[in-house]
Design a protein around this motif. Sequence first.
Motif, PDB file in Angstrom:
ATOM      1  N   PRO A 469       0.823  -1.219   0.000  1.00 39.45           N
ATOM      2  CA  PRO A 469       0.000   0.000   0.000  1.00 39.45           C
ATOM      3  C   PRO A 469       0.854   1.265   0.000  1.00 39.45           C
ATOM      4  CG  PRO A 469      -0.756  -1.561   1.667  1.00 39.45           C
ATOM      5  CD  PRO A 469       0.552  -2.061   1.178  1.00 39.45           C
ATOM      6  N   LEU A 471       0.357   5.281   1.047  1.00 37.92           N
ATOM      7  CA  LEU A 471      -0.600   5.995   1.901  1.00 37.92           C
ATOM      8  C   LEU A 471      -0.333   7.496   1.888  1.00 37.92           C
ATOM      9  CD1 LEU A 471       0.456   3.220   3.736  1.00 37.92           C
ATOM     10  CD2 LEU A 471      -1.862   3.725   4.547  1.00 37.92           C
ATOM     11  N   ASN A 476      -3.086   9.092   6.513  1.00 41.17           N
ATOM     12  CA  ASN A 476      -2.831   7.654   6.625  1.00 41.17           C
ATOM     13  C   ASN A 476      -3.826   6.791   5.854  1.00 41.17           C
ATOM     14  OD1 ASN A 476      -0.602   6.357   7.796  1.00 41.17           O
ATOM     15  ND2 ASN A 476      -1.943   5.230   9.196  1.00 41.17           N
ATOM     16  N   HIS A 477      -4.484   7.340   4.858  1.00 39.95           N
ATOM     17  CA  HIS A 477      -5.400   6.556   4.025  1.00 39.95           C
ATOM     18  C   HIS A 477      -4.672   6.045   2.781  1.00 39.95           C
ATOM     19  CE1 HIS A 477      -8.806   7.278   6.497  1.00 39.95           C
ATOM     20  NE2 HIS A 477      -8.806   8.609   6.303  1.00 39.95           N
ATOM     21  N   ILE A 478      -5.126   4.877   2.257  1.00 37.39           N
ATOM     22  CA  ILE A 478      -4.508   4.252   1.083  1.00 37.39           C
ATOM     23  C   ILE A 478      -4.787   5.099  -0.160  1.00 37.39           C
ATOM     24  CG2 ILE A 478      -4.525   2.236  -0.439  1.00 37.39           C
ATOM     25  CD1 ILE A 478      -5.187   0.508   1.982  1.00 37.39           C
ATOM     26  N   TYR A 679       2.816   0.306   8.033  1.00 39.10           N
ATOM     27  CA  TYR A 679       1.412   0.063   7.699  1.00 39.10           C
ATOM     28  C   TYR A 679       1.220  -1.379   7.244  1.00 39.10           C
ATOM     29  CZ  TYR A 679      -3.276   0.641   5.847  1.00 39.10           C
ATOM     30  OH  TYR A 679      -4.630   0.515   5.619  1.00 39.10           O
ATOM     31  N   LEU A 691      -7.393  -4.906   2.867  1.00 37.53           N
ATOM     32  CA  LEU A 691      -6.904  -3.632   3.387  1.00 37.53           C
ATOM     33  C   LEU A 691      -7.704  -2.461   2.818  1.00 37.53           C
ATOM     34  CD1 LEU A 691      -3.018  -4.173   3.256  1.00 37.53           C
ATOM     35  CD2 LEU A 691      -4.506  -4.207   5.280  1.00 37.53           C
ATOM     36  N   GLN A 694     -10.922  -2.268   4.751  1.00 42.29           N
ATOM     37  CA  GLN A 694     -10.696  -1.684   6.073  1.00 42.29           C
ATOM     38  C   GLN A 694     -10.512  -0.174   5.974  1.00 42.29           C
ATOM     39  OE1 GLN A 694      -7.296  -3.724   7.754  1.00 42.29           O
ATOM     40  NE2 GLN A 694      -8.603  -5.113   8.938  1.00 42.29           N
ATOM     41  N   ASP A 695      -9.723   0.247   4.968  1.00 42.45           N
ATOM     42  CA  ASP A 695      -9.465   1.677   4.799  1.00 42.45           C
ATOM     43  C   ASP A 695     -10.753   2.428   4.508  1.00 42.45           C
ATOM     44  OD1 ASP A 695      -7.450   3.920   4.323  1.00 42.45           O
ATOM     45  OD2 ASP A 695      -8.541   3.906   2.415  1.00 42.45           O
ATOM     46  N   ARG A 696     -11.663   1.853   3.706  1.00 39.10           N
ATOM     47  CA  ARG A 696     -12.939   2.507   3.405  1.00 39.10           C
ATOM     48  C   ARG A 696     -13.780   2.622   4.666  1.00 39.10           C
ATOM     49  NH1 ARG A 696     -16.374   0.730  -1.756  1.00 39.10           N
ATOM     50  NH2 ARG A 696     -14.700   1.984  -2.669  1.00 39.10           N
ATOM     51  N   GLN A 698     -12.714   2.828   7.716  1.00 34.44           N
ATOM     52  CA  GLN A 698     -12.120   3.860   8.573  1.00 34.44           C
ATOM     53  C   GLN A 698     -12.487   5.253   8.075  1.00 34.44           C
ATOM     54  OE1 GLN A 698      -7.956   2.994   8.547  1.00 34.44           O
ATOM     55  NE2 GLN A 698      -8.144   1.160   9.839  1.00 34.44           N
ATOM     56  N   ARG A 699     -12.527   5.432   6.771  1.00 33.40           N
ATOM     57  CA  ARG A 699     -12.898   6.738   6.214  1.00 33.40           C
ATOM     58  C   ARG A 699     -14.351   7.076   6.588  1.00 33.40           C
ATOM     59  NH1 ARG A 699      -9.815   8.218   0.935  1.00 33.40           N
ATOM     60  NH2 ARG A 699      -8.064   6.767   0.940  1.00 33.40           N
TER      61      ARG A 699
END
Length: 705
Positions: A469, A471, A476-478, A679, A691, A694-696, A698-699
């Motif tokens: 990834p 970021l 800290n988002h992908i 990360y 991943l 997960q990132d979506r 978290q957003r």
Amino acid sequence: MSESSKASEHSEEKVIQPAAFMSRRKLGTLPPLGKIPQTDARVLAKIEIPVYVLDLENIRITWANRAGLDFMKLDSDTFNHQESLALPAPFSDPAHIRRLRNYLLANTEDEERTESVTVVIDGQPTNITCAVDEQPFTDGRLGLLVQVTSISNTDVSQLRIAQALLFTNSMISMYTESGELIYENPVSRLHRPKSAANLPDRFCNDRDYHAIREALQTRLQTNLVCLMKAGEGNRWHDVTARRGHDPVTGEQTILISAIDVTKRLEAEHEVRYLAHHDTLTGLPNRTYLEIAINRHLDEAELNDAQGAMLFVDLDRFKTINDTLGHLVGDDLLIQVAKRLEAIGKDLGFVARLGGDEFVLLLSNFPDHDLIEEVAEHMRQELSRPYVVGGHNLQITLSVGVALYPEHGRDLDTLMRKADLAMYRAKDLGRDRYCFFNTRMAEDAEERLRVENALRHAINNDEFELHYQPRLNAQNNHITGAESLLRWHHPSRGLISAGVFIEVAEETGLIDAIGEWVAENAMRQQKAWEEQGYPVTLSINLSPAQFKREPLPEILIDLANKLDITPSRVKFEITESLLLKETATTLHQLTQLRDAGFQLEIDDFGTGYSNLGYLQRYPVSALKIDRSFISDRKRWPIVQMITQMGRLLNLSIVAEGIETLEQLAQIRTVHCQEYQGFLYSPAVSADEFLHLLKQDRQQRRTARRL
């Protein structure tokens, strides 16, 4: 014309005594048609031997006395009506006329000259002996005065034998047992120096004469190619000697037949020379090396001696050929060869293998330090400036050294190991020499195993892509991922590209592997986009791939085929590619940029970073090498790179972020993106999708808060 043999018991010979004044007296100058003054004609008409005047240029008889007409069975009215008469054989043969003319011109001393010939009168072959002398015409041409001194009717076989002896190109002569000349045919007489009448005097080297005499003591015939004295100088002859008997006296004789083979030997020597020598430099070539080294190695083994083979390769010689032309390159090689030959003159010998590769073989060099001195001296001597075609050139060389018998006892083994050492010298930076060691052979064998396994991997789909990834450094988002190649090795398991990529580049397999990576990465990007995750993927391109000019077309066609948005694909290139400063590279990168792809410089800072090429090339981002991130002492370089990026409006990506402290540091210098184990390491496509999910999530959570 044929040389008559001695009269046999079957021959009837009539000897005619010539007039005394005719034996050496020249006639008065003749008119163009050969008519002689009437007073001379009246005198010659009374002579009872045949007399003729021959026009050698037109090959005609221009005058004959009554005895001459009677001998040819002609009447004076017929001859006067024709004014001249065609010569009978063999005088009518142009080759014989040339030999006779040369014979006359070569014999300037006051001595009698005779010819024994066979003429055909009224269909009857008749052997005659003639006294001959030159007779100039009024226009300067050379004529011939001939008076017949003897006539014999010889049997047909004798005449034919005589004819063969006369016209052969072989020099045939007969000598007594003690070597005194008894007989020789016209060719021998024409080419033999007057001072070399007897057999021992004919040879330039006494050993050749004694070799023939010794051989004839035990066998009937012997053959020898040797140097003999000739009117034209010393010439090589193929000599056949045979024991025999003189048919007149019955005494033992030596019969010699010699053929001039000088031109043939010179041609053979030239062929051998060309076969064993390099046509450009004149040095021995590989063929000669294969012959010579066996002799050197055999002698070394017999004498328990040691030596060395030095394999020499000029560094970056191709650049000289490409920029200044092959004529300059050839002249440079000639000068290099001369310096090498001077170095090896007293040490061993030098050969050119081809291109810019040479070999110096050192004989009887047991001292390792002395071999080092020779290698260093050669490196320094060949590195001195050259003046070639108006250019001042300076080159360096890489030298590999293999010792014998320590590293090998035959050419192939020594060449292979010296070659490996030479490539090691190039790997270490060129302009140096390296001695072979066993580790080099092990590395070479390992590379060969890897190459063979890679070919198998391509055919059996053993490759896989993992994704690390990338970021946003602030939130800290992908933002995307770097696609990294992995190989499912049959015995070593999953291995990264760093283990095998160099072998792939050297063998050309990188083209097929690179296309596979690009196609599968684009397919994966398209698949994630269709699943609702339009991430940007970066793909590494090797400098070796850019040697193929159609590379941009291949990548553009691939994107079109897979319906990829080019702006979603970033190609990572190395600094070494840009440092080559070629117009072709700039054109290829511009093609990719114009097609909508983004270009980034990977591992930035490890090469000779400068603003110049960053401004020239269409790059959009710099990736700071992990070595600067992991070493706190090098953080000032990170700050300098980020400032350079802002100045040129380039994005900055930090690689190898493994700690929170490092992440905090890159945030302070305003890096836009990062990637690293902090990360996630590179993971499979399925894990990377997890991943992304997960990132979506978290957003979404962050937006609700």
